[in-house]
Design an enzyme around this catalytic site. Structure first.
Site, PDB file in Angstrom:
ATOM      1  CE  LYS A 198      -1.910   2.951   2.099  1.00 23.90           C
ATOM      2  NZ  LYS A 198      -1.919   4.443   1.881  1.00 23.90           N
ATOM      3  CD  GLU A 273      12.569   3.977   9.231  1.00 25.13           C
ATOM      4  OE1 GLU A 273      12.600   4.939  10.036  1.00 25.13           O
ATOM      5  OE2 GLU A 273      12.540   4.119   8.012  1.00 25.13           O
ATOM      6  CB  CYS A 307      12.654   8.695   8.935  1.00 27.33           C
ATOM      7  SG  CYS A 307      13.736   7.538   8.072  1.00 27.33           S
TER       8      CYS A 307
END
Length: 507
Positions: A198, A273, A307
């Site tokens: 997705k 994560e 991130c």
């Protein structure tokens, strides 16, 4: 010196734009391209202009059910899970070659959809994904168990085997859409799993190219299924589906926590994560000619939408002025613009929602006493009218407790602080004063101090004199504390998609 030749075949762009507008992108389920059961689609926009560039099928629970059942049938049949490991590797390598051959189309699509500079989309996206997939293909033939000698009376043969966990629901973010999708696929496929992917609703287009290449590579039907759609519908349905054995998610900590709650009843395996608020520590003895650009691009690269972005700078007071001046000069000199322009070094934020989020943090920081050293506002960019462009920003007078220092901004905003001596315990305590623990960077020419500090930092990744560059697929990626569960990449990342079975035989 003239710039290097552009490796991307930009002549493909007009036809690509026309094709994206001509027909909505479809779902890929059971080896076929299909529309959503509901017939619904959603708009996809270019963050550099705000213009609609295409439409994608909007999957909901009905589509996810079809995709998961296709993945489950494939897994239970053994067409992929029981295929000879070397044959699985060959098919994965074929996909890697197809990705490399289509790297220009992938990069152009990624830049249209995400806004990142074209060179980043090409090397970090298409070419990086091909190399990551080749790395994971190598693991197909290298997963193994162990033999043991039990202490029970009698004579025994005891061993363990690693078996694929089953159907994987892979949910990827919008900041590096293509390479992250391929990395999740690569690790799970190497372990023998089947997958329902997705992609993020903000950046669905490159995943559809991936589906086309999967179909061409020769995977058994149902091995890989790709459903574009929204997190609250398609993503939630994927997490909740009873035939999904594992969820692998990369994204925000808030969403990660909701996934954990949703998986609690079924005890699905989960790898997360999540976010980061990564420290960059520059000592007085650092090579500033390398530390300054390393720190600057560690937060301004991909408009800070990373991130592991180095968003908190701790710099020794003796070199503070030189470091801040150097980073500020780089911020002023960065070419911010449409990612299609070969001169662009930093593109827009991915959406107007993200732009509002980042500027909200800036307003909060100023209200709490921070000062803007450089940047801090929206930029008008040639060829980017209507785009979400924010100037690279450096804040001073920031301190622990400020919202902008505590929370992940996910934009090109650097919070700066100083320290006065080389007390490693004090430096580590300041760097560790966060709910996150994903990444960190140390700049020093004293390797003893660097290694001692690395031991004290509570982060899944520590880089010494190496900036905040992208992860190598061989190196485990993941974080401490609220930066996630488990690891991706490396042996650990592949083994995360397996279960260990113990077998004992009384001889």
């Amino acid at each position: 010196m003239s710039p290097p030749p552009m490796p991307v075949d930009t002549s493909l762009l007009p036809a690509l734009r026309a094709d994206l507008l001509a027909k909505p992108r479809q779902l890929f389920i059971g080896g076929e391209f299909v529309s959503a059961v509901s017939g619904e689609t959603f708009e996809v926009t270019d963050p550099a202009t705000g213009a609609v560039i295409g439409h994608a099928a909007s999957a909901d629970a009905a589509d996810i059910d079809l995709a998961v059942k296709a993945a489950s049938r494939c897994f239970e049949s053994g067409k992929w899970s029981n295929m000879a490991p070397a044959q699985r590797a060959r098919i994965m390598l074929r996909l890697a070659d197809l990705i490399e051959a289509n790297a220009s189309r992938i990069a152009l699509t990624e830049t249209l959809d995400n806004g990142m500079p074209l060179m980043m989309a090409f090397f970090g996206g298409g070419m990086g994904a091909a190399e990551a997939l080749r790395y994971f293909a190598g693991w197909c033939t290298k997963l193994n168990g162990e033999t043991f000698t039990p202490s029970n009376p009698g004579e025994w043969h005891a061993y363990t085997v690693r078996e694929p966990v089953g159907v994987v629901g892979a949910i990827v973010p919008w900041n590096f859409p293509f390479v992250m999708a391929v990395a999740k696929l690569g690790a799970s496929l190497a372990a023998g799993c089947t997958v329902v992917l997705k992609p993020a609703e903000q950046t669905p287009l490159s995943a559809v190219i991936l589906a086309e290449l999967v179909a061409e590579a020769g995977f058994p039907e149902g091995t890989i299924n790709i459903c574009t759609g929204f997190g609250k519908t398609a993503g939630a349905a994927l997490v909740a589906h009873p035939l999904v054995d594992k969820i692998s998610f990369t994204g925000s900590t808030v969403t990660g926590k909701s996934i954990v709650h949703a998986c609690a009843d079924s005890l699905k395996r989960v790898t997360l994560e999540l976010g980061g608020k990564s420290p960059v520590i520059i000592f007085a003895d650092a090579d500033l000619a390398k530390a300054i650009p390393g720190a600057a691009m560690g937060i301004f690269g991909n408009a800070g939408q990373v991130c592991a972005a180095g968003s908190r700078l701790f710099v020794h007071e003796s070199v503070r002025d030189e470091v801040l001046e150097g980073i500020s000069n780089m911020a002023r000199g960065l070419v911010v613009g449409n990612g299609m322009d070969p001169r662009t070094q930093m593109g827009p934020l991915v959406s107007d929602v993200q732009f509002a989020r980042v500027t909200g943090y800036l307003e909060s920081a100023l209200a709490e006493g921070a000062q803007v050293l450089v940047g801090g506002g929206k930029l008008d960019v040639e060829g980017g009218e209507g785009g979400n462009f924010l100037a690279p920003t450096v804040l001073t007078e920031t301190r622990a407790g400020m919202k902008a220092v505590e929370e992940e901004i996910f934009g090109p905003v650097l919070c700066t602080m100083t320290f006065g001596d080389d007390d490693l315990e004090a430096v580590a305590a300041a760097a560790n004063d966060t709910q996150y623990g994903l990444s960190s960077a140390i700049w020093t020419n004293n390797m003893s101090n660097g290694l001692k500090l690395a031991k004290r930092l509570k982060a899944g990744m520590v880089r010494i004199n190496g900036g905040m560059g992208g992860p190598d697929p061989a190196m485990p990626l993941g974080g401490f504390k609220q930066s996630g569960w488990g690891r991706e990449n490396g042996r650990q990342g592949v083994e995360a998609f397996t279960e260990i079975k113990s077998v004992t035989i009384n001889l």
